[in-house]
Design an enzyme around this catalytic site. Structure first.
Site, PDB file in Angstrom:
ATOM      1  N   ASP A  15     -22.113 -24.634   6.926  1.00 47.18           N
ATOM      2  CA  ASP A  15     -21.868 -25.597   7.568  1.00 47.18           C
ATOM      3  C   ASP A  15     -20.238 -25.328   7.672  1.00 47.18           C
ATOM      4  O   ASP A  15     -19.533 -24.558   6.952  1.00 47.18           O
ATOM      5  CB  ASP A  15     -21.796 -27.022   6.710  1.00 47.18           C
ATOM      6  CG  ASP A  15     -21.110 -28.090   7.414  1.00 47.18           C
ATOM      7  OD1 ASP A  15     -21.148 -28.656   8.712  1.00 47.18           O
ATOM      8  OD2 ASP A  15     -19.986 -28.521   6.678  1.00 47.18           O
ATOM      9  N   ASP A  17     -17.256 -28.134   8.829  1.00 44.74           N
ATOM     10  CA  ASP A  17     -16.452 -29.383   8.532  1.00 44.74           C
ATOM     11  C   ASP A  17     -16.697 -29.819   7.021  1.00 44.74           C
ATOM     12  O   ASP A  17     -17.777 -30.091   6.734  1.00 44.74           O
ATOM     13  CB  ASP A  17     -16.450 -30.519   9.430  1.00 44.74           C
ATOM     14  CG  ASP A  17     -16.005 -30.215  10.696  1.00 44.74           C
ATOM     15  OD1 ASP A  17     -14.921 -29.874  10.956  1.00 44.74           O
ATOM     16  OD2 ASP A  17     -16.762 -30.266  11.718  1.00 44.74           O
TER      17      ASP A  17
END
Length: 333
Positions: A15, A17
């Site tokens: 991922d 953020d």
């Protein structure tokens, strides 16, 4: 030699953020692991405001050389959803960034600017410029019968100043106005995880993230092992109360955990800590001789007890039995 996570798996699906970066800057230790990993690295992001080529460019400028082939965005997945239900040339209203609109165009769809153009679908992705007018055009289109696809349903977006409004919060406004819940293309749906793994021909990928209800739940839904870092949205207490479908395989303070033995990162009693469930459904934590243990070691110890029910999340409290346990719990967020 004890195997670390980096030697246990054949790819890493990151991922962005809250895991790799926050507010336009790399998080501590990210550059080291993203540039020196001996296995392929892919980036899976629910943020649909940037195209894959832009994400790759940003990572490169931050010191992590990347090309767009190693990026999978929820906007790409949303366009694929639309393609499965529409015909080439069908009109769509894209509530999102210009890069999202370009993805739709490249996917053979005709992007229109108004509900008056009778779009067959609304594609909704994060865009800081989205306002009342755009939300209203989307609502009108959906009320006229358009399909509703969302790139993701993240209610918040981790930024340098804190948690900002995410795409899911904007989607909630349209859903409230129309009564229609969109089909979400992004995490926690498994499609992006499978796509990312296939791009690097990975048969044993590890999904890495910071948010339980998207990154971890998506990895679980894709039948992949998951590695949760405490650098973003979901912190210690969220893990204690995690639903069974949102429980990661491994937990660490940050990406340095990739160098640790896999067995060390799983929920179990460690570093002298011990946990037991009391009659009042609390978990009692004791520190014993946990002179080298801290908040994360205490967390893994508690999770071994909190996660014993495979059908429901733990709803009680965690209480310290001594000063060492109290210090460890004080470090939880």
């Amino acid at each position: 030699m004890t195997e670390s996570l980096l030697t246990t798996y054949d790819s890493l699906l990151f991922d962005l953020d809250g895991t790799v970066w926050e507010g336009g800057r790399l998080l501590p230790h990210a550059q080291k692991y993203l540039t020196t990993a001996s296995i392929p690295v892919m980036y899976i992001t629910n943020n649909a405001s940037r195209g894959p080529e832009v994400v790759a460019e940003i990572l490169t400028k931050l010191g992590v050389p990347t090309d767009e082939r190693h990026v999978v965005t929820s906007a790409q997945a949303a366009v694929e959803f639309a393609q499965q239900r529409l015909q080439p040339g069908d009109p769509v209203y894209v509530l999102g960034s210009e890069s999202f609109k370009n993805l739709a165009r490249h996917g053979g769809l005709r992007v229109v600017d108004s509900a008056d153009d009778n779009p067959k679908a609304v594609l909704h992705g994060h865009n800081p410029e989205t306002g009342w007018a755009e939300l209203s055009e989307a609502a009108l289109s959906i009320r006229n019968g358009a399909y509703y696809f969302a790139s993701n349903l993240d209610t918040t977006l981790p930024m340098e100043r804190g948690l900002m409004v995410g795409n899911g919060s904007m989607v909630a406004a349209v859903t409230t106005a129309t009564g229609v819940t969109p089909l979400s293309a992004g995490k926690p749906e498994p499609a992006m995880f499978h796509s990312a793994a296939a791009k690097v021909q990975s048969t044993r990928p590890l999904a890495v993230g910071d948010r339980l209800n998207t990154d971890i739940a998506g990895g679980v839904a894709a039948n992949m092992d998951t590695f949760h870092v405490l650098t973003g949205v979901s912190r210690h207490w969220a893990l204690v109360h995690a639903e069974p479908t949102e429980r990661p395989t491994y937990i660490a303070e940050d990406l340095r955990g990739l160098d640790l033995p896999a067995a060390e990162l799983t929920p179990h009693a460690q570093a002298g800590f011990a946990a037991r469930r009391a009659d009042d459904n609390t978990i009692v934590l004791t520190s014993g001789d946990a002179s080298g243990g801290g908040a994360v070691e205490a967390l893994r110890t508690v999770l071994a007890v909190a996660w014993t029910d495979p059908s429901a999340g733990f709803t009680g409290e965690v209480v310290p039995a001594d000063a060492g346990a109290e210090r460890a719990l004080a470090g939880w967020q």
